[in-house]
Design a protein around this motif. Structure first.
Motif, mmCIF file in Angstrom:
data_model
loop_
_atom_site.group_PDB
_atom_site.id
_atom_site.type_symbol
_atom_site.label_atom_id
_atom_site.label_comp_id
_atom_site.label_asym_id
_atom_site.label_seq_id
_atom_site.Cartn_x
_atom_site.Cartn_y
_atom_site.Cartn_z
ATOM 1 N N CYS A 268 0.795 -1.231 -0.051
ATOM 2 C CA CYS A 268 -0.054 -0.033 -0.082
ATOM 3 C C CYS A 268 0.923 1.351 0.076
ATOM 4 C CB CYS A 268 -0.798 -0.066 1.107
ATOM 5 S SG CYS A 268 -2.322 -1.328 1.192
ATOM 6 N N LEU A 269 2.023 1.005 0.447
ATOM 7 C CA LEU A 269 2.869 2.357 0.651
ATOM 8 C C LEU A 269 3.535 2.506 -0.656
ATOM 9 C CD1 LEU A 269 4.115 1.892 4.239
ATOM 10 C CD2 LEU A 269 2.264 3.403 3.401
ATOM 11 N N GLU A 270 3.906 1.647 -1.347
ATOM 12 C CA GLU A 270 4.509 1.817 -2.765
ATOM 13 C C GLU A 270 3.651 2.028 -3.791
ATOM 14 O OE1 GLU A 270 6.660 2.192 -5.686
ATOM 15 O OE2 GLU A 270 7.892 1.761 -3.858
ATOM 16 N N SER A 271 3.946 3.214 -4.557
ATOM 17 C CA SER A 271 2.651 3.666 -5.232
ATOM 18 C C SER A 271 2.411 2.728 -6.411
ATOM 19 C CB SER A 271 3.223 5.129 -6.038
ATOM 20 O OG SER A 271 4.761 4.853 -6.593
ATOM 21 N N LYS A 272 3.456 2.106 -6.739
ATOM 22 C CA LYS A 272 3.372 1.216 -8.081
ATOM 23 C C LYS A 272 2.383 -0.070 -7.790
ATOM 24 C CE LYS A 272 7.749 2.183 -10.375
ATOM 25 N NZ LYS A 272 8.968 1.783 -10.843
ATOM 26 N N SER A 273 2.557 -0.646 -6.378
ATOM 27 C CA SER A 273 1.614 -1.738 -5.957
ATOM 28 C C SER A 273 0.391 -1.201 -5.280
ATOM 29 C CB SER A 273 2.454 -2.651 -5.190
ATOM 30 O OG SER A 273 3.035 -1.956 -4.061
ATOM 31 N N ARG A 274 0.330 0.040 -5.193
ATOM 32 C CA ARG A 274 -0.922 0.454 -4.440
ATOM 33 C C ARG A 274 -2.148 0.364 -5.111
ATOM 34 N NH1 ARG A 274 0.160 5.977 -3.534
ATOM 35 N NH2 ARG A 274 1.714 5.409 -1.824
#
Length: 213
Positions: free
Chosen positions: A47-53
């Motif tokens: 959730c904190l990483e934009s690419k995997s959010r």
């Protein structure tokens, strides 16, 4: 044409995860499931990483390890994007206050397909489920302000202990869940009691359950 959106799902039951995915993708044409995980520890970095959010996070409140309310709070303190929908197989009243205090935008029952779909659609369109819940931005600002204002805020480990204890678990059961010593559980409980200004364990748990943290 409605805009497509993605969700991430956190539930410690593999069967429940697949059931939730099937219900949501069958009944909401615009929805896709970005990922499914069984623990808060796995969900938080995604959730904190934009690419995997994902565009929205669905979190079961009764997780093993990191509890649902703790996961919600950890994420919401750090980012002011991505609405969070809390889920529970118990009556929603059991977790509603804690979900709201932890920065979620709503809570729904996993036992009702109609409620689940309605809540997901409402939050996707309006950003928040209704009275008692903050928008993503307001929840983030509130939690950041609380953390900055109150140097005696409970640590995340203390929150986990309080969450498990509020479920009626004994210290030994909490220790097993968190993979820590019983003495450490009791230390966290004592610290939480002192920070909450409670006279005893029972008052501390009552304050925690009713959102007086």
């Amino acid at each position: 044409m409605a805009k497509s959106f993605s969700v991430g799902i956190v539930d410690n039951d593999e069967r429940s995860l697949h059931s939730l995915r099937e219900i949501l993708t069958d009944l909401i044409d615009e929805l896709s499931v970005k990922w499914m995980v069984t623990s808060g520890e796995d969900a938080e970095p995604l959730c904190l990483e934009s690419k995997s959010r994902p565009d929205m996070l669905l979190v079961d409140m009764s997780l093993n390890g990191m509890q649902g309310p703790v996961l919600c709070r950890r994420i919401r303190e750090k980012i002011d994007v991505m609405p969070i929908l809390a889920m529970t197989a118990f009556p929603v009243e059991r977790y509603a206050i804690k979900a709201a205090n932890s920065g979620a935008q709503g809570i729904c029952s996993k036992n009702s397909e109609a409620d689940l779909v309605n809540c997901v659609n409402t939050i996707n369109c309006a950003g928040v489920l209704g009275a008692g819940f903050d928008t993503v931005r307001h929840a983030h600002e509130r939690l950041v302000e609380e953390r900055q204002r109150n140097a005696k805020s409970l640590t995340f480990k203390e929150m986990e202990v309080m969450d498990y204890a509020s479920e009626g678990m004994l210290d030994e059961e909490v220790a097993h869940k968190m993979n820590i010593a019983v003495s450490t559980v009791r230390k966290h409980m004592q610290n939480a009691k002192n920070k909450l200004g409670a006279k005893n364990r029972f008052q501390a748990l009552w304050m925690w359950i009713n959102g007086e943290d």
